[in-house]
Write an enzyme that holds these catalytic residues in place. Structure first.
Site, PDB file in Angstrom:
ATOM      1  N   ARG A  30      14.719 -36.713 -29.853  1.00  0.00           N
ATOM      2  CA  ARG A  30      14.183 -35.353 -29.807  1.00  0.00           C
ATOM      3  C   ARG A  30      14.605 -34.746 -28.473  1.00  0.00           C
ATOM      4  O   ARG A  30      14.855 -35.474 -27.499  1.00  0.00           O
ATOM      5  CB  ARG A  30      12.662 -35.364 -29.901  1.00  0.00           C
ATOM      6  CG  ARG A  30      12.092 -35.993 -31.169  1.00  0.00           C
ATOM      7  CD  ARG A  30      10.573 -35.972 -31.121  1.00  0.00           C
ATOM      8  NE  ARG A  30       9.975 -36.511 -32.342  1.00  0.00           N
ATOM      9  CZ  ARG A  30       9.568 -37.772 -32.485  1.00  0.00           C
ATOM     10  NH1 ARG A  30       9.699 -38.626 -31.476  1.00  0.00           N
ATOM     11  NH2 ARG A  30       9.036 -38.181 -33.622  1.00  0.00           N
TER      12      ARG A  30
ATOM     13  N   LYS B 148       6.414 -38.656 -29.033  1.00  0.00           N
ATOM     14  CA  LYS B 148       5.201 -37.867 -29.221  1.00  0.00           C
ATOM     15  C   LYS B 148       3.969 -38.703 -28.880  1.00  0.00           C
ATOM     16  O   LYS B 148       3.896 -39.884 -29.209  1.00  0.00           O
ATOM     17  CB  LYS B 148       5.099 -37.377 -30.671  1.00  0.00           C
ATOM     18  CG  LYS B 148       6.120 -36.292 -31.018  1.00  0.00           C
ATOM     19  CD  LYS B 148       5.903 -35.788 -32.437  1.00  0.00           C
ATOM     20  CE  LYS B 148       6.827 -34.624 -32.754  1.00  0.00           C
ATOM     21  NZ  LYS B 148       6.631 -34.106 -34.121  1.00  0.00           N
TER      22      LYS B 148
ATOM     23  N   HIS C 262      17.879 -30.681 -32.473  1.00  0.00           N
ATOM     24  CA  HIS C 262      17.304 -31.486 -33.551  1.00  0.00           C
ATOM     25  C   HIS C 262      18.320 -31.758 -34.653  1.00  0.00           C
ATOM     26  O   HIS C 262      18.186 -32.743 -35.390  1.00  0.00           O
ATOM     27  CB  HIS C 262      16.073 -30.770 -34.133  1.00  0.00           C
ATOM     28  CG  HIS C 262      14.937 -31.698 -34.413  1.00  0.00           C
ATOM     29  ND1 HIS C 262      14.246 -32.372 -33.424  1.00  0.00           N
ATOM     30  CD2 HIS C 262      14.372 -32.096 -35.576  1.00  0.00           C
ATOM     31  CE1 HIS C 262      13.301 -33.120 -33.973  1.00  0.00           C
ATOM     32  NE2 HIS C 262      13.363 -32.972 -35.277  1.00  0.00           N
TER      33      HIS C 262
ATOM     34  N   HIS D 292       9.201 -42.397 -36.079  1.00  0.00           N
ATOM     35  CA  HIS D 292       8.298 -41.805 -37.067  1.00  0.00           C
ATOM     36  C   HIS D 292       7.119 -42.747 -37.303  1.00  0.00           C
ATOM     37  O   HIS D 292       7.310 -43.941 -37.524  1.00  0.00           O
ATOM     38  CB  HIS D 292       9.018 -41.577 -38.405  1.00  0.00           C
ATOM     39  CG  HIS D 292       9.976 -40.437 -38.369  1.00  0.00           C
ATOM     40  ND1 HIS D 292      11.008 -40.297 -39.286  1.00  0.00           N
ATOM     41  CD2 HIS D 292      10.076 -39.369 -37.533  1.00  0.00           C
ATOM     42  CE1 HIS D 292      11.688 -39.197 -39.014  1.00  0.00           C
ATOM     43  NE2 HIS D 292      11.141 -38.627 -37.962  1.00  0.00           N
TER      44      HIS D 292
ATOM     45  N   TYR E 282      15.217 -38.020 -45.565  1.00  0.00           N
ATOM     46  CA  TYR E 282      16.666 -38.191 -45.496  1.00  0.00           C
ATOM     47  C   TYR E 282      17.233 -38.753 -46.792  1.00  0.00           C
ATOM     48  O   TYR E 282      18.436 -38.652 -47.035  1.00  0.00           O
ATOM     49  CB  TYR E 282      17.028 -39.085 -44.303  1.00  0.00           C
ATOM     50  CG  TYR E 282      16.667 -38.430 -43.005  1.00  0.00           C
ATOM     51  CD1 TYR E 282      17.422 -37.375 -42.500  1.00  0.00           C
ATOM     52  CD2 TYR E 282      15.529 -38.821 -42.301  1.00  0.00           C
ATOM     53  CE1 TYR E 282      17.065 -36.740 -41.333  1.00  0.00           C
ATOM     54  CE2 TYR E 282      15.164 -38.186 -41.125  1.00  0.00           C
ATOM     55  CZ  TYR E 282      15.931 -37.150 -40.648  1.00  0.00           C
ATOM     56  OH  TYR E 282      15.567 -36.514 -39.497  1.00  0.00           O
TER      57      TYR E 282
END
Length: 303
Positions: free
Chosen positions: A153, A177, A249, A275, A284
């Site tokens: 990211r 994150k 991104h 993730h 995806y």
């Protein structure tokens, strides 16, 4: 109970209890501030604990006039979390968003670049380009190589530290994150570009004290901003006349898609991307299904 005080408490809850990033907290805050402005504009005098379902519904109806379905769903989700926090803290007993449905939205497929697109973008970097004596061309090439080869990211890229580089082991440590850390493998060619930038370019910069450990710097010795990475990519896309809307991104999406197309395991991609849920990574699978037949023919016992 005042809106400002409650919002401040909610922000602390998101940061400390849920461990969300500053960007995520800012998004939640923006949604609630929209509601507060709506109440002020319409002279509706209610507190966070006295606002009712019909007022919330009126607000959503108003904002929906100028927002697409995806943005509407985001605001509803943000408000549901805010009032869910009030329920959690026993300020209210019922979430006024409980019976408000989000609009149906299709699953947005990520934009991707072909390998040729990526090669052309990187080749378009003017390696000899300097700014105030700093070879920013070498830096920009390294940034693109790192984005694509590690699937980072943009926030993870600009926060990458010198102390996060474990080249002997073939990994970099990435802080994602909610300050969650993961180790991502890094290829030898990208290690080479980072080493060139680190040893030959970064050493020519007078680094500010608080950024001594930050890998990618601007010519003033400070951390690069998210906006600067966007600008670098937009300019290169324009230079090669790439008729796609791309961002940092896009390199992350391309990283995942290309791995999947070449037979990589979805679980491995999930770990590299950071993730939390495999369902996020599964998007995806919808980008390119052409490899699925090959996988079946290669691995299924009854071909």
């Amino acid at each position: 109970m005042k809106w400002t005080d409650t919002l401040n408490d909610f922000q602390l809850y998101l940061k400390i209890e849920r461990g969300l990033s500053s960007n995520s907290i800012a998004n939640y805050t923006f949604d609630i501030q929209k509601l507060i402005r709506f109440l002020e504009l319409h002279d509706i005098s209610v507190t966070p604990t006295s606002i009712d379902h019909s007022t919330i519904q009126q607000f959503i109806y108003e904002v929906s006039k100028s927002l697409n379905a995806r943005s509407q769903a985001r605001i509803i989700s943000g408000l549901r979390s805010f009032f869910g926090y009030l329920v959690f803290e026993d300020y209210i007993s019922i979430n006024p968003l409980d019976h408000i449905e989000s609009p149906k939205i299709g699953r947005k497929l990520p934009d991707t670049l072909s390998l040729d697109d990526i090669n052309n973008l990187i080749a378009a970097v003017e390696l000899t380009k300097e700014y105030n004596g700093v070879r920013i061309g070498e830096r920009d090439r390294t940034i693109l190589e790192t984005l694509y080869s590690c699937g980072l990211r943009v926030s993870e890229l600009i926060n990458l530290k010198l102390s996060d580089l474990y080249f002997d082991e073939g990994f970099i440590k990435v802080t994602g994150k909610g300050d969650k850390q993961r180790f991502v493998p890094i290829g030898r060619s990208t290690q080479k570009y980072i080493t060139i930038y680190k040893d030959e370019v970064r050493t020519t910069i007078k680094v500010k004290k608080q950024f001594q450990d930050t890998l990618f710097l601007n010519h003033q010795g400070r951390q690069l901003s998210r906006a600067m990475i966007f600008t670098i990519i937009k300019k290169l896309a324009s230079k090669i006349e790439l008729n796609k809307t791309i961002s940092p991104h896009t390199f992350r999406h391309s990283f995942a898609t290309h791995l999947l197309e070449n037979g990589a395991d979805l679980r491995a991609i999930q770990l590299m991307l950071g993730h939390e849920s495999i369902t996020t990574t599964e998007i995806y699978m919808h980008v390119d299904r052409s490899h699925l037949k090959e996988v079946l023919l290669k691995y299924h016992p009854r071909k």
